[in-house]
Design a protein around this motif. Structure first.
Motif, PDB file in Angstrom:
ATOM      1  N   GLN A  69      -2.696 -14.511  12.761  1.00 52.12           N
ATOM      2  CA  GLN A  69      -3.445 -13.583  11.918  1.00 52.12           C
ATOM      3  C   GLN A  69      -2.658 -12.307  11.664  1.00 52.12           C
ATOM      4  O   GLN A  69      -2.666 -11.766  10.542  1.00 52.12           O
ATOM      5  CB  GLN A  69      -4.794 -13.254  12.572  1.00 52.12           C
ATOM      6  N   SER A  70      -1.948 -11.837  12.681  1.00 53.82           N
ATOM      7  CA  SER A  70      -1.113 -10.644  12.505  1.00 53.82           C
ATOM      8  C   SER A  70       0.025 -10.906  11.531  1.00 53.82           C
ATOM      9  O   SER A  70       0.372 -10.048  10.706  1.00 53.82           O
ATOM     10  CB  SER A  70      -0.544 -10.183  13.853  1.00 53.82           C
ATOM     11  N   LEU A  71       0.605 -12.107  11.614  1.00 54.71           N
ATOM     12  CA  LEU A  71       1.684 -12.473  10.693  1.00 54.71           C
ATOM     13  C   LEU A  71       1.206 -12.459   9.251  1.00 54.71           C
ATOM     14  O   LEU A  71       1.865 -11.900   8.363  1.00 54.71           O
ATOM     15  CB  LEU A  71       2.222 -13.863  11.044  1.00 54.71           C
ATOM     16  N   LEU A  72       0.046 -13.091   9.005  1.00 54.00           N
ATOM     17  CA  LEU A  72      -0.495 -13.125   7.650  1.00 54.00           C
ATOM     18  C   LEU A  72      -0.818 -11.724   7.151  1.00 54.00           C
ATOM     19  O   LEU A  72      -0.575 -11.389   5.983  1.00 54.00           O
ATOM     20  CB  LEU A  72      -1.753 -13.999   7.622  1.00 54.00           C
ATOM     21  N   LYS A  73      -1.319 -10.896   8.040  1.00 48.79           N
ATOM     22  CA  LYS A  73      -1.629  -9.517   7.679  1.00 48.79           C
ATOM     23  C   LYS A  73      -0.361  -8.753   7.306  1.00 48.79           C
ATOM     24  O   LYS A  73      -0.309  -8.052   6.289  1.00 48.79           O
ATOM     25  CB  LYS A  73      -2.328  -8.827   8.862  1.00 48.79           C
ATOM     26  N   ILE A  74       0.701  -8.914   8.115  1.00 50.34           N
ATOM     27  CA  ILE A  74       1.969  -8.224   7.865  1.00 50.34           C
ATOM     28  C   ILE A  74       2.595  -8.678   6.553  1.00 50.34           C
ATOM     29  O   ILE A  74       2.967  -7.868   5.699  1.00 50.34           O
ATOM     30  CB  ILE A  74       2.948  -8.468   9.031  1.00 50.34           C
ATOM     31  N   LEU A  75       2.717  -9.995   6.395  1.00 48.33           N
ATOM     32  CA  LEU A  75       3.422 -10.542   5.228  1.00 48.33           C
ATOM     33  C   LEU A  75       2.725 -10.206   3.917  1.00 48.33           C
ATOM     34  O   LEU A  75       3.382 -10.094   2.871  1.00 48.33           O
ATOM     35  CB  LEU A  75       3.555 -12.060   5.365  1.00 48.33           C
ATOM     36  N   ASN A  76       1.411 -10.048   3.954  1.00 45.35           N
ATOM     37  CA  ASN A  76       0.670  -9.752   2.728  1.00 45.35           C
ATOM     38  C   ASN A  76       0.407  -8.258   2.525  1.00 45.35           C
ATOM     39  O   ASN A  76      -0.255  -7.872   1.554  1.00 45.35           O
ATOM     40  CB  ASN A  76      -0.662 -10.512   2.726  1.00 45.35           C
ATOM     41  N   SER A  77       0.931  -7.440   3.407  1.00 42.43           N
ATOM     42  CA  SER A  77       0.698  -6.002   3.294  1.00 42.43           C
ATOM     43  C   SER A  77       1.665  -5.371   2.299  1.00 42.43           C
ATOM     44  O   SER A  77       2.859  -5.709   2.265  1.00 42.43           O
ATOM     45  CB  SER A  77       0.845  -5.331   4.656  1.00 42.43           C
ATOM     46  N   PRO A  78       1.199  -4.444   1.466  1.00 40.51           N
ATOM     47  CA  PRO A  78       2.089  -3.723   0.543  1.00 40.51           C
ATOM     48  C   PRO A  78       3.200  -2.981   1.285  1.00 40.51           C
ATOM     49  O   PRO A  78       4.325  -2.894   0.782  1.00 40.51           O
ATOM     50  CB  PRO A  78       1.141  -2.742  -0.157  1.00 40.51           C
ATOM     51  N   GLU A  79       2.910  -2.481   2.473  1.00 38.81           N
ATOM     52  CA  GLU A  79       3.916  -1.736   3.246  1.00 38.81           C
ATOM     53  C   GLU A  79       5.115  -2.620   3.586  1.00 38.81           C
ATOM     54  O   GLU A  79       6.279  -2.224   3.402  1.00 38.81           O
ATOM     55  CB  GLU A  79       3.284  -1.201   4.533  1.00 38.81           C
TER      56      GLU A  79
END
Length: 319
Positions: free
Chosen positions: A285-295
């Motif tokens: 879940q953290s990976l998906l959050k990171i990869l899809n984040s604008p930052e």
């Protein structure tokens, strides 16, 4: 007097980028990124970058100071050296600089990330043997013309996993400025007057070359320099720049770093793989959050040569 002389010798010593990479246990591309960002002062002697020992010591000291604050300890992920680390750490295997950015972001999410620098095929085999957590792949299959999935499905057979896109990037030929030998196609590799510099076995670039030769019925015996190997894109591009070879295979970014021409031939999907389990659900879940984040995407955008249009998309997932 001797003590003063020894001190001066120590202070005046300088290192090549390759020596710095070995000392810091990172890839040479990472060293060049530090130089480009101004974090590691360097100067040129002939065709080589040099870094003074005092500047290296200052860089290490600054890094140690940052590590006092856990939140600041995200800019220099450690390297994985012990097999036992897999139990408590996220071991990320692969060589691209975007993986260093990913490792930093994972640490910011509260995980401890370690970096390993194996090629794509060797990384997948390590994952099969339970020696790493996340692996990167850019493996071209000549029969299906697909990237990664044919290899992942064969090697991780019977396992449960998820594949996500990290970036897309152009792969092709490094040639001397002006392309004096007019090298344009894979068939040109077999010309008698053309010498190549190859990548190591198990790397994605080596698999791309071998697959392209296989489907064109080009024997390795026909390719001059086939057995001459380097272990990363930068070293291959540098060998072409220095006249050691006429051509190398790699990604566009390295060509810009050393000043050789680049002939794009294929757009490759640079994906990451992670095993699925209840214990890894939080990490996924953290990976998906990171990869899809604008930052995170903005950080990649600051590095030339990457396409983030599919970053964060799920390419494949087992039931």
């Amino acid at each position: 007097m001797k003590e003063r002389s020894d001190k001066l010798v120590k202070e005046e010593r300088s290192y090549t980028t390759e020596e710095i990479a070995r000392l810091l246990r990172v890839s040479k591309l990472t060293v060049y990124d530090l130089i480009n960002k101004g974090e590691l002062p360097a100067y040129r002697v002939g065709r080589q970058n040099r870094i003074d020992s005092i500047d290296l010591e200052n860089y290490i000291a600054k890094s140690k100071n940052k590590s006092i604050n856990p939140k600041a300890n995200i800019s220099h992920p450690q390297r994985a050296d012990a097999e036992s680390s897999i139990q408590n750490n996220v071991i990320i295997s692969g060589q691209d600089i975007t993986l260093d950015l990913l490792a930093n972001s994972i640490q910011a999410e509260g995980f401890k990330s370690l970096r390993d620098y194996n090629g794509s095929l060797n990384s997948l085999i390590s994952m099969y043997n339970g020696k790493c957590t996340i692996v990167s792949c850019h493996l071209f299959d000549g029969d299906t013309k697909e990237y990664n999935l044919p290899f992942i499905k064969r090697i991780l057979t019977g396992r449960s996993y998820i594949v996500m896109n990290l970036v897309s990037r152009s792969a092709g030929f490094y040639v001397k400025p002006g392309n004096p030998k007019n090298i344009q196609t894979w068939e040109d590799l077999s010309r008698e007057e053309v010498t190549i510099i190859n990548r190591e076995k198990g790397s994605g670039a080596r698999v791309l070359l071998d697959e392209q030769m296989r489907i064109r019925n080009i024997s390795s015996k026909e390719v001059k320099g086939y057995d001459n190997e380097e272990t990363n894109h930068f070293s291959v591009a540098s060998a072409v720049a220095q006249g050691i070879a006429d051509i190398g295979i790699g990604i566009e970014k390295a060509s810009k770093m050393v000043g050789v021409d680049f002939i794009p031939l294929i757009k490759e999907s640079y994906d990451i793989v992670i095993m699925k389990s209840e214990e890894k659900s939080g990490l996924i879940q953290s990976l998906l959050k990171i990869l899809n984040s604008p930052e995170f995407k903005n950080k990649i955008n600051t590095i030339e040569g990457y396409d983030i249009s599919k970053t964060g998309s799920i390419i494949f997932e087992t039931d």
